[in-house]
Design a protein around this motif. Structure first.
Motif, PDB file in Angstrom:
ATOM      1  N   GLU A 133     -26.977 -16.215 -36.198  1.00 44.15           N
ATOM      2  CA  GLU A 133     -27.143 -16.428 -34.801  1.00 44.15           C
ATOM      3  C   GLU A 133     -28.097 -17.584 -34.457  1.00 44.15           C
ATOM      4  OE1 GLU A 133     -28.581 -12.967 -33.220  1.00 44.15           O
ATOM      5  OE2 GLU A 133     -26.586 -11.808 -33.212  1.00 44.15           O
ATOM      6  N   GLY A 134     -28.511 -18.367 -35.487  1.00 39.19           N
ATOM      7  CA  GLY A 134     -29.449 -19.446 -35.400  1.00 39.19           C
ATOM      8  C   GLY A 134     -30.476 -19.560 -36.439  1.00 39.19           C
ATOM      9  N   THR A 135     -31.436 -20.690 -36.083  1.00 42.23           N
ATOM     10  CA  THR A 135     -32.369 -20.852 -37.276  1.00 42.23           C
ATOM     11  C   THR A 135     -33.685 -21.037 -36.406  1.00 42.23           C
ATOM     12  OG1 THR A 135     -30.904 -21.673 -38.958  1.00 42.23           O
ATOM     13  CG2 THR A 135     -33.072 -22.351 -39.083  1.00 42.23           C
ATOM     14  N   THR A 136     -34.757 -20.598 -37.053  1.00 42.48           N
ATOM     15  CA  THR A 136     -36.141 -20.770 -36.528  1.00 42.48           C
ATOM     16  C   THR A 136     -37.106 -21.523 -37.709  1.00 42.48           C
ATOM     17  OG1 THR A 136     -36.150 -19.093 -35.015  1.00 42.48           O
ATOM     18  CG2 THR A 136     -38.321 -19.739 -35.456  1.00 42.48           C
ATOM     19  N   PHE A 137     -37.647 -22.670 -37.355  1.00 44.01           N
ATOM     20  CA  PHE A 137     -38.646 -23.203 -38.194  1.00 44.01           C
ATOM     21  C   PHE A 137     -39.937 -22.793 -37.605  1.00 44.01           C
ATOM     22  CE2 PHE A 137     -35.169 -25.691 -39.557  1.00 44.01           C
ATOM     23  CZ  PHE A 137     -35.628 -26.119 -40.925  1.00 44.01           C
ATOM     24  N   GLU A 138     -40.835 -22.401 -38.416  1.00 46.38           N
ATOM     25  CA  GLU A 138     -42.114 -21.807 -37.860  1.00 46.38           C
ATOM     26  C   GLU A 138     -43.220 -22.490 -38.551  1.00 46.38           C
ATOM     27  OE1 GLU A 138     -44.152 -17.755 -39.023  1.00 46.38           O
ATOM     28  OE2 GLU A 138     -42.867 -17.242 -37.508  1.00 46.38           O
ATOM     29  N   VAL A 139     -43.965 -23.425 -37.817  1.00 49.01           N
ATOM     30  CA  VAL A 139     -44.593 -24.346 -38.242  1.00 49.01           C
ATOM     31  C   VAL A 139     -46.484 -23.864 -37.983  1.00 49.01           C
ATOM     32  CG1 VAL A 139     -45.807 -26.637 -38.262  1.00 49.01           C
ATOM     33  CG2 VAL A 139     -43.358 -26.456 -38.012  1.00 49.01           C
ATOM     34  N   CYS A 140     -47.077 -23.602 -39.309  1.00 50.25           N
ATOM     35  CA  CYS A 140     -48.469 -22.750 -38.909  1.00 50.25           C
ATOM     36  C   CYS A 140     -49.420 -23.868 -39.481  1.00 50.25           C
ATOM     37  CB  CYS A 140     -48.513 -21.607 -39.835  1.00 50.25           C
ATOM     38  SG  CYS A 140     -47.246 -20.553 -39.751  1.00 50.25           S
ATOM     39  N   LEU A 141     -50.260 -24.293 -38.428  1.00 53.02           N
ATOM     40  CA  LEU A 141     -51.538 -25.106 -38.548  1.00 53.02           C
ATOM     41  C   LEU A 141     -52.734 -24.424 -38.356  1.00 53.02           C
ATOM     42  CD1 LEU A 141     -49.678 -27.657 -36.420  1.00 53.02           C
ATOM     43  CD2 LEU A 141     -50.097 -27.845 -38.792  1.00 53.02           C
ATOM     44  N   PRO A 142     -53.574 -24.457 -39.232  1.00 55.74           N
ATOM     45  CA  PRO A 142     -55.145 -23.756 -39.104  1.00 55.74           C
ATOM     46  C   PRO A 142     -55.780 -24.454 -37.942  1.00 55.74           C
ATOM     47  CG  PRO A 142     -55.032 -25.544 -40.989  1.00 55.74           C
ATOM     48  CD  PRO A 142     -53.568 -25.367 -40.554  1.00 55.74           C
ATOM     49  N   LEU A 143     -56.380 -23.529 -37.166  1.00 61.07           N
ATOM     50  CA  LEU A 143     -56.901 -23.879 -36.032  1.00 61.07           C
ATOM     51  C   LEU A 143     -58.104 -24.893 -36.143  1.00 61.07           C
ATOM     52  CD1 LEU A 143     -56.983 -20.656 -34.078  1.00 61.07           C
ATOM     53  CD2 LEU A 143     -55.738 -22.853 -33.369  1.00 61.07           C
ATOM     54  N   ASP A 144     -58.680 -24.531 -37.523  1.00 61.99           N
ATOM     55  CA  ASP A 144     -60.216 -25.404 -37.743  1.00 61.99           C
ATOM     56  C   ASP A 144     -59.761 -26.803 -38.526  1.00 61.99           C
ATOM     57  OD1 ASP A 144     -61.695 -23.187 -36.957  1.00 61.99           O
ATOM     58  OD2 ASP A 144     -61.768 -22.172 -38.859  1.00 61.99           O
ATOM     59  N   GLY A 145     -58.318 -27.139 -38.590  1.00 60.49           N
ATOM     60  CA  GLY A 145     -57.894 -28.096 -39.176  1.00 60.49           C
ATOM     61  C   GLY A 145     -58.029 -28.030 -40.712  1.00 60.49           C
TER      62      GLY A 145
END
Length: 498
Positions: free
Chosen positions: A471-483
């Protein structure tokens, strides 16, 4: 290296010759190894060398068992496990001048093990002396691959820039042309207003009538600013009614004037007030004067809208490129995503865009222009997948691109989902490999997702996760809030994405 070592031991010439790696070396070469190599021990669970640390030694397994590990998409992945005597790792490219001399992997002792440790610098000098031709060939191969990767990466970026530039030019052309057309029309309408004003003045209207006409003109302009949008049928009926009113009073070109007045929210009842204000014989001049005023206001509204769209596009381009910003700064992910969508809008024909943006997501320290490149690469792949799938499914295929942001603990998460066919099982493990692509020849270099992974994982110490199905694809990009824990300097080794 944190392993425990005993007093360095040495190997004899005959012991070294038993290792498949050294069995073809001469006695003098084996003597060199015996002199420069130390036998060291590592208890179970200790790292002999760690990925990213300075590459100081070439390691050869003598006894025990070791694993080779690499960091992939934020996870430490075991790539090799062996107990074969003579297996090697560590500083394997020390012989290449000016190469990045850091360990490319981690070597971990799985059981109590012993290793032969050769100092990287001396080992590299010996290799270049013993085997000049093979070393030249290997050096050319490795350096050539790096140059190819860099050139292809630059081409990927130029292609993306060219595509975005073409889209931006197309988007700018529409409002610019609209503003130009409106300006030309406005010039003729203003000239018509001056002409009709002169005709009204020649009619010897007294000051009170002129003042009333000016009030009616201001009222007409005000109505034009807030005129409701009529359906085609409603507008046609209103124009017929107003055209009959104008014909009955001898106003020439009634069917040209009526649409302008209707678009401005005026009707026959309102024009009755104009008729009661002016003396007989002046109704046509008065109506046309008011019509010019209404159309002038409409044209100025079109110019304002067109120039506003141009300003929005220029702002989006500036936000996307980050040309006037510091490379590393606090950024609002919502602004970055919005500018990317504006820049790529030409690609979205026939695609429904759904935005589920968390309004409370805080700003994060990041490299804004490079994150925009990540969104561009992922969205471009998603659009391509949906178009290909839509061609197979027909015109009623669901083509929905969903952009979602949320907070997950100490991470900001951006999800980009499509309704394409999903990534095949045999392709899924390879999507982040350099030069791997499923596109036709000439349509992709296979570097988009590799570059995206390096930007997110290497530069921002984040992660990219992929969820895919029919049914589709999801790319999940996780970035630290503190950089990033350590922001790499632009132009340094961490900044090399090619």
């Amino acid at each position: 290296m944190t392993m425990t070592t005993s007093t360095p031991e040495k190997m004899t010439r005959d012991e070294l010759r038993e290792l498949f790696l050294f069995e073809a070396l001469s006695d003098d070469q084996l003597d060199w190894l015996a002199l420069h190599g130390d036998v060291v021990s590592a208890p179970a669970g200790e790292d002999v060398c760690r990925e990213g640390e300075p590459a100081s030694c070439f390691w050869v397994l003598l006894s025990g068992e070791m694993a080779m590990l690499q960091t992939m998409r934020g996870d430490e992945v075991e790539t090799t496990r062996t107990s074969q005597r003579g297996t090697y790792g560590g500083s394997t490219q020390a012989y290449i001048p000016n190469a990045e001399q850091t360990y490319m992997h981690t070597l971990r002792a799985l059981v109590p093990s012993t290793f032969l440790a050769l100092p990287a610098t001396e080992w590299a000098d010996a290799l270049r002396t013993w085997f000049p031709l093979p070393i030249h060939l290997l050096e050319g191969l490795v350096v050539g691959m790096r140059r190819t990767s860099t050139i292809t990466s630059e081409r990927e970026r130029l292609l993306a820039l060219g595509s975005l530039s073409a889209g931006l030019t197309h988007e700018l052309n529409n409002p610019a042309a609209a503003a130009q057309r409106a300006t030309e029309s406005l010039r003729s309408r203003v000239a018509g207003m001056r002409h009709k004003l002169g005709m009204l003045a020649c009619g010897k209207l007294d000051n009170e009538i002129v003042a009333q006409l000016v009030e009616l003109q201001e009222d007409a302009v005000s109505r034009a600013e807030t005129a409701p949008e009529l359906s085609a049928l409603q507008a046609s009926d209103a124009e017929d009614e107003l055209g009959d009113w104008l014909d009955e009073r001898g106003v020439g070109g009634a069917w040209d004037v009526a649409p302008v007045l209707v678009a401005g929210g005026l009707d026959a009842e309102w024009l009755d007030k104009v008729e009661r204000t002016v003396p007989p014989g002046s109704i046509e001049a008065a109506v046309r004067w008011i019509a010019y005023a209404v159309e002038t206001e409409t044209l100025m509204g079109e110019i304002t809208d067109a120039t506003g769209r141009i300003a929005t596009l220029v702002g989006a381009a500036r936000q996307y490129s980050q040309l006037d910003r510091a490379p590393f700064q606090e950024v609002d992910l919502r602004d970055l995503l919005k500018s990317t969508l504006v820049m790529m809008s030409r690609k979205f024909e026939g695609i429904r865009i759904v935005k589920e943006i968390d309004p409370d997501l805080p700003k994060i320290p990041a490299y804004a222009a490079e994150l925009n490149q990540v969104w561009t690469n992922i969205i471009d792949n998603a659009v391509g997948a949906m178009r290909s799938h839509g061609d197979d499914q027909g015109e009623h295929a669901d083509r929905t691109l969903t952009i979602r942001t949320r907070r997950d603990g100490r991470n900001a998460v951006v999800e980009i989902s499509d309704t394409g066919p999903g990534i095949p099982e045999d392709v899924r493990p390879r999507i982040f490999e350099p030069f791997f692509t499923t596109k036709d020849v000439g349509e992709g270099t296979g570097l988009g997702l590799d570059i995206s992974w390096r930007i997110v994982v290497k530069k921002h110490h984040g992660d990219i996760r992929v969820h895919t199905g029919p049914e589709g694809t999801t790319f999940e990009v996780c970035l630290p809030l503190d950089g990033p824990e350590r922001a790499p300097e632009p132009g340094g080794q961490d900044d090399e994405l090619g």
